[in-house]
Write a protein that holds these residues in place. Structure first.
Motif, PDB file in Angstrom:
ATOM      1  N   PHE A 104       0.828  22.943  -4.857  1.00  0.00           N
ATOM      2  CA  PHE A 104       0.004  22.672  -3.797  1.00  0.00           C
ATOM      3  C   PHE A 104       0.499  22.511  -2.359  1.00  0.00           C
ATOM      4  CE2 PHE A 104       2.849  19.161  -5.130  1.00  0.00           C
ATOM      5  CZ  PHE A 104       3.054  18.655  -3.797  1.00  0.00           C
ATOM      6  N   SER A 105      -0.437  22.694  -1.369  1.00  0.00           N
ATOM      7  CA  SER A 105      -0.155  22.843   0.057  1.00  0.00           C
ATOM      8  C   SER A 105      -0.128  21.809   0.733  1.00  0.00           C
ATOM      9  CB  SER A 105      -1.077  23.830   0.504  1.00  0.00           C
ATOM     10  OG  SER A 105      -1.068  25.166   0.012  1.00  0.00           O
ATOM     11  N   VAL A 106       0.869  21.299   1.707  1.00  0.00           N
ATOM     12  CA  VAL A 106       0.982  20.143   2.562  1.00  0.00           C
ATOM     13  C   VAL A 106       1.116  20.561   4.004  1.00  0.00           C
ATOM     14  CG1 VAL A 106       2.621  18.648   3.273  1.00  0.00           C
ATOM     15  CG2 VAL A 106       2.403  18.941   0.826  1.00  0.00           C
ATOM     16  N   PRO A 107       0.210  20.098   4.783  1.00  0.00           N
ATOM     17  CA  PRO A 107       0.283  20.356   6.319  1.00  0.00           C
ATOM     18  C   PRO A 107       1.648  20.398   6.765  1.00  0.00           C
ATOM     19  CG  PRO A 107      -1.544  18.936   5.669  1.00  0.00           C
ATOM     20  CD  PRO A 107      -0.839  18.858   4.586  1.00  0.00           C
ATOM     21  N   GLU A 108       1.836  21.395   7.694  1.00  0.00           N
ATOM     22  CA  GLU A 108       3.133  21.499   8.056  1.00  0.00           C
ATOM     23  C   GLU A 108       3.523  20.338   9.041  1.00  0.00           C
ATOM     24  OE1 GLU A 108       3.554  24.096  11.779  1.00  0.00           O
ATOM     25  OE2 GLU A 108       1.460  24.435  11.777  1.00  0.00           O
ATOM     26  N   GLU A 109       2.802  19.373   9.454  1.00  0.00           N
ATOM     27  CA  GLU A 109       3.147  18.383  10.314  1.00  0.00           C
ATOM     28  C   GLU A 109       3.725  17.105   9.456  1.00  0.00           C
ATOM     29  OE1 GLU A 109      -1.551  18.181   9.840  1.00  0.00           O
ATOM     30  OE2 GLU A 109       0.265  19.740  10.506  1.00  0.00           O
ATOM     31  N   GLU A 110       3.459  17.370   7.948  1.00  0.00           N
ATOM     32  CA  GLU A 110       3.901  16.390   7.107  1.00  0.00           C
ATOM     33  C   GLU A 110       5.450  16.839   6.581  1.00  0.00           C
ATOM     34  OE1 GLU A 110       2.649  13.614   6.600  1.00  0.00           O
ATOM     35  OE2 GLU A 110       0.704  13.620   7.143  1.00  0.00           O
ATOM     36  N   LEU A 111       5.707  18.011   7.049  1.00  0.00           N
ATOM     37  CA  LEU A 111       6.882  18.770   6.245  1.00  0.00           C
ATOM     38  C   LEU A 111       8.201  18.030   6.384  1.00  0.00           C
ATOM     39  CD1 LEU A 111       8.527  21.170   4.906  1.00  0.00           C
ATOM     40  CD2 LEU A 111       8.565  22.296   7.034  1.00  0.00           C
ATOM     41  N   TRP A 112       8.514  17.438   7.896  1.00  0.00           N
ATOM     42  CA  TRP A 112       9.674  16.957   7.987  1.00  0.00           C
ATOM     43  C   TRP A 112       9.866  15.512   7.152  1.00  0.00           C
ATOM     44  CZ3 TRP A 112      12.778  20.631   9.085  1.00  0.00           C
ATOM     45  CH2 TRP A 112      12.315  21.686  10.007  1.00  0.00           C
TER      46      TRP A 112
ATOM     47  N   THR B 217       3.546  10.418  -3.571  1.00  0.00           N
ATOM     48  CA  THR B 217       3.819   9.027  -2.805  1.00  0.00           C
ATOM     49  C   THR B 217       4.992   9.104  -2.004  1.00  0.00           C
ATOM     50  OG1 THR B 217       2.681   7.899  -4.747  1.00  0.00           O
ATOM     51  CG2 THR B 217       4.237   6.482  -3.311  1.00  0.00           C
ATOM     52  N   LEU B 218       4.898   9.225  -0.673  1.00  0.00           N
ATOM     53  CA  LEU B 218       6.237   9.094   0.060  1.00  0.00           C
ATOM     54  C   LEU B 218       7.081   7.638   0.019  1.00  0.00           C
ATOM     55  CD1 LEU B 218       5.097  11.305   3.045  1.00  0.00           C
ATOM     56  CD2 LEU B 218       6.125  11.922   0.994  1.00  0.00           C
ATOM     57  N   ALA B 219       6.326   6.641   0.290  1.00  0.00           N
ATOM     58  CA  ALA B 219       6.868   5.275   0.488  1.00  0.00           C
ATOM     59  C   ALA B 219       5.832   4.259  -0.020  1.00  0.00           C
ATOM     60  CB  ALA B 219       7.458   5.092   1.624  1.00  0.00           C
ATOM     61  N   ILE B 220       6.287   2.806   0.001  1.00  0.00           N
ATOM     62  CA  ILE B 220       5.376   1.916  -0.302  1.00  0.00           C
ATOM     63  C   ILE B 220       5.502   0.849   0.957  1.00  0.00           C
ATOM     64  CG2 ILE B 220       4.914  -0.016  -1.745  1.00  0.00           C
ATOM     65  CD1 ILE B 220       4.205   2.888  -3.032  1.00  0.00           C
ATOM     66  N   ASP B 221       4.364   0.736   1.636  1.00  0.00           N
ATOM     67  CA  ASP B 221       4.535  -0.260   2.763  1.00  0.00           C
ATOM     68  C   ASP B 221       4.140  -1.728   2.133  1.00  0.00           C
ATOM     69  OD1 ASP B 221       4.983   1.935   4.441  1.00  0.00           O
ATOM     70  OD2 ASP B 221       2.684   2.052   4.853  1.00  0.00           O
TER      71      ASP B 221
ATOM     72  N   LEU C 224      10.657  12.150  -5.199  1.00  0.00           N
ATOM     73  CA  LEU C 224       9.201  12.007  -4.873  1.00  0.00           C
ATOM     74  C   LEU C 224       8.478  12.078  -6.258  1.00  0.00           C
ATOM     75  CD1 LEU C 224       8.989  13.693  -1.385  1.00  0.00           C
ATOM     76  CD2 LEU C 224       9.438  11.308  -1.979  1.00  0.00           C
ATOM     77  N   ILE C 225       7.590  10.960  -6.375  1.00  0.00           N
ATOM     78  CA  ILE C 225       6.727  10.935  -7.546  1.00  0.00           C
ATOM     79  C   ILE C 225       5.540  11.699  -6.962  1.00  0.00           C
ATOM     80  CG2 ILE C 225       5.559   9.596  -9.224  1.00  0.00           C
ATOM     81  CD1 ILE C 225       8.711   9.661  -9.413  1.00  0.00           C
ATOM     82  N   VAL C 226       5.192  12.718  -8.178  1.00  0.00           N
ATOM     83  CA  VAL C 226       3.694  13.193  -7.680  1.00  0.00           C
ATOM     84  C   VAL C 226       2.836  12.998  -9.010  1.00  0.00           C
ATOM     85  CG1 VAL C 226       2.550  15.367  -7.423  1.00  0.00           C
ATOM     86  CG2 VAL C 226       4.936  14.950  -6.544  1.00  0.00           C
ATOM     87  N   ARG C 227       1.389  12.638  -8.474  1.00  0.00           N
ATOM     88  CA  ARG C 227       0.636  12.235  -9.829  1.00  0.00           C
ATOM     89  C   ARG C 227      -0.629  13.510  -9.706  1.00  0.00           C
ATOM     90  NH1 ARG C 227      -0.899   8.025  -7.906  1.00  0.00           N
ATOM     91  NH2 ARG C 227      -3.023   8.173  -7.027  1.00  0.00           N
TER      92      ARG C 227
ATOM     93  N   VAL D 263       1.021  -1.213  -0.223  1.00  0.00           N
ATOM     94  CA  VAL D 263       0.008   0.018   0.026  1.00  0.00           C
ATOM     95  C   VAL D 263       0.836   1.204   0.031  1.00  0.00           C
ATOM     96  CG1 VAL D 263      -1.846   1.268   1.407  1.00  0.00           C
ATOM     97  CG2 VAL D 263      -1.808  -1.133   1.287  1.00  0.00           C
ATOM     98  N   PRO D 264       0.652   2.353  -0.882  1.00  0.00           N
ATOM     99  CA  PRO D 264       1.252   3.412  -0.801  1.00  0.00           C
ATOM    100  C   PRO D 264       1.116   4.455   0.333  1.00  0.00           C
ATOM    101  CG  PRO D 264      -0.088   3.606  -2.570  1.00  0.00           C
ATOM    102  CD  PRO D 264      -0.360   2.113  -2.017  1.00  0.00           C
ATOM    103  N   ARG D 265       2.151   5.101   0.791  1.00  0.00           N
ATOM    104  CA  ARG D 265       1.984   5.890   1.626  1.00  0.00           C
ATOM    105  C   ARG D 265       1.924   7.232   1.183  1.00  0.00           C
ATOM    106  NH1 ARG D 265       2.424   6.312   7.143  1.00  0.00           N
ATOM    107  NH2 ARG D 265       2.815   4.153   7.395  1.00  0.00           N
ATOM    108  N   GLU D 266       0.813   7.944   0.992  1.00  0.00           N
ATOM    109  CA  GLU D 266       0.503   9.188   0.002  1.00  0.00           C
ATOM    110  C   GLU D 266       0.115  10.391   0.851  1.00  0.00           C
ATOM    111  OE1 GLU D 266      -1.051   6.721  -3.724  1.00  0.00           O
ATOM    112  OE2 GLU D 266      -2.573   7.467  -2.201  1.00  0.00           O
ATOM    113  N   ILE D 267       0.376  11.433   0.125  1.00  0.00           N
ATOM    114  CA  ILE D 267      -0.051  12.682   0.614  1.00  0.00           C
ATOM    115  C   ILE D 267      -1.209  13.444  -0.477  1.00  0.00           C
ATOM    116  CG2 ILE D 267       0.241  15.410   1.337  1.00  0.00           C
ATOM    117  CD1 ILE D 267       2.710  14.311   2.713  1.00  0.00           C
ATOM    118  N   ARG D 268      -2.428  13.611  -0.194  1.00  0.00           N
ATOM    119  CA  ARG D 268      -3.234  14.031  -1.243  1.00  0.00           C
ATOM    120  C   ARG D 268      -3.689  15.704  -0.938  1.00  0.00           C
ATOM    121  NH1 ARG D 268      -6.093   9.875  -4.040  1.00  0.00           N
ATOM    122  NH2 ARG D 268      -5.399   7.985  -3.488  1.00  0.00           N
ATOM    123  N   ALA D 269      -3.742  16.346  -2.079  1.00  0.00           N
ATOM    124  CA  ALA D 269      -3.714  17.679  -1.856  1.00  0.00           C
ATOM    125  C   ALA D 269      -4.791  18.242  -3.379  1.00  0.00           C
ATOM    126  CB  ALA D 269      -2.786  18.555  -1.647  1.00  0.00           C
TER     127      ALA D 269
END
Length: 391
Positions: A227-235, A301-305, A246-249, A62-68
């Motif tokens: 696009f904007s990413v929540p600050e808690e995801e920045l690091w 996509t940040l990583a694949i679990d 990092l691949i972006v779709r 399962v991919p670990r993703e950020i959506r925006a």
């Protein structure tokens, strides 16, 4: 004495109907007592099975993703303006044309600039002739002063005149070069490759240098998606970006177009009003899939679990104590189970704790369930294929 005692003894007799009443009373009392004394042999009826649909927990990648939500931006936007003032004589493109850098777009009437160049060239030629004569005189005076035929002052005067004319010629050359550049600027060319927008000035109008906008060109290859990413995801994003690309779709709002790019920029500050950080991804856009100004769904996509345990999202419910599911055991009985949900990916819930692979959970019909309730599986199990597709 015996006679009086005998007289006190009385004999009671009952009528037949009274005997019948007493008999019925005795029989009723016996029946009531017998019913009361018998143990309760009957129990409460068992509840009916609740019809449900179920799914089986599976392990899959399962991919670990950020959506925006992102906005498409041209990589370069240039508003073309004339560099000289004059009458716009010709337009050499159609609105919406794709042009390459250096393509002729406009022609400004060049006749005044040609005349100015010829005048500057004539002045230069005149001053160059005077300079040559002055230098010959200075050389002659230099020879004469050696023979002491002229005074030192005359010699210095000849040298000064030659130097002054040399400076004049240099200035004339600059004027000629400037006139030549202005003449070249009467041909307005595309500064970048891209797509032209609306024509802002028609032929015949007088345009002013560095003031009148003629047309805007958008560079569409490549494009950026902001696009904007929540600050808690920045690091986490920074850590992942430092390790690999990092691949972006980007998916169009109607889901008909999809493009792939790479994260290329992270802003250097957090927006205090929204608590987000601006990011940009670069897309080659060779097929013009993305268009400046449109809004797209962004998935980074940040990583694949590779060993995540997943369930259909409809199997997981929120209670007062947190997330829970109903697990169906081997006896077809529903059991309440608390779970920890890591995240949701599409229609799947990634379970961090509380469910093991191959356990069966209820996906529909949970509203009538309670711990220990019997269930009846009305439909075939809904299984999750390893690829993530339902079967």
């Amino acid at each position: 004495m015996k006679k009086s005692a005998y007289k006190k003894v009385r004999v009671f007799s009952l009528k037949p109907h009274c005997v019948l009443k007493i008999g019925w009373l005795v029989i009723t009392a016996v029946l009531v007592q017998s019913c009361t004394d018998q143990p309760q042999s009957k129990t409460r009826p068992s509840p009916s099975p609740v019809p449900v649909r179920v799914a089986t927990a599976v392990q899959k990648s399962v991919p670990r993703e950020i959506r925006a939500i992102g906005n498409v931006q041209a990589s370069s936007v240039v508003t073309v303006k004339p560099q000289v003032t004059g009458r716009l004589a010709e337009v050499h493109f159609e609105e919406g044309d794709n042009v390459k850098a250096g393509t002729l777009l406009f022609k400004i009437d060049s006749r005044p600039f040609q005349a100015r160049l010829r005048q500057a060239q004539a002045t230069l030629a005149h001053d160059q002739a005077q300079l040559r004569d002055a230098r010959r005189n200075a050389e002659r005076y230099a020879q004469l002063i050696k023979e002491e035929f002229v005074a030192q002052a005359e010699y210095e005067q000849a040298r000064t005149k030659a130097a002054a004319l040399a400076a004049t010629v240099a200035a004339d050359q600059a004027v000629v070069e400037q006139a030549r550049i202005e003449l070249q600027h009467t041909s307005v060319r595309a500064p970048i490759s891209g797509r032209t927008g609306n024509l802002l000035v028609n032929a015949g109008n007088v345009v002013k240098a560095d003031e009148t906008p003629l047309v805007t060109i958008y560079q569409l290859e490549p494009v950026y998606v902001s696009f904007s990413v929540p600050e808690e995801e920045l690091w986490e994003v920074r850590r992942r970006k430092a390790a690999s690309k990092l691949i972006v779709r980007a998916v169009s709002s109607d889901q008909s177009r999809t493009a792939f790019g790479q994260l290329s920029f992270i802003d250097n500050k957090v927006d205090p009003e929204t608590g987000t950080v601006q990011h940009k991804a670069t897309f080659p856009n060779n097929e013009r899939t993305l268009w400046p100004g449109e809004f797209v769904d962004v998935v980074m996509t940040l990583a694949i679990d590779s060993d995540a345990i997943v369930l259909p999202a409809e199997a997981v419910h929120r209670g007062k104590d947190g997330w829970f599911v109903f697990v169906v055991d081997e006896n077809r009985t529903a059991r309440h189970r608390s779970v920890t949900v890591d995240r949701e990916v599409g229609q799947l819930a990634v379970i961090k704790k509380g469910i093991a692979v191959a356990e069966v959970v209820v996906t529909e019909g949970h509203l009538r369930l309670f711990p220990g309730a019997p269930v009846e599986i009305r439909a075939a199990e809904k299984r999750l294929a390893p690829s993530g597709e339902d079967t």
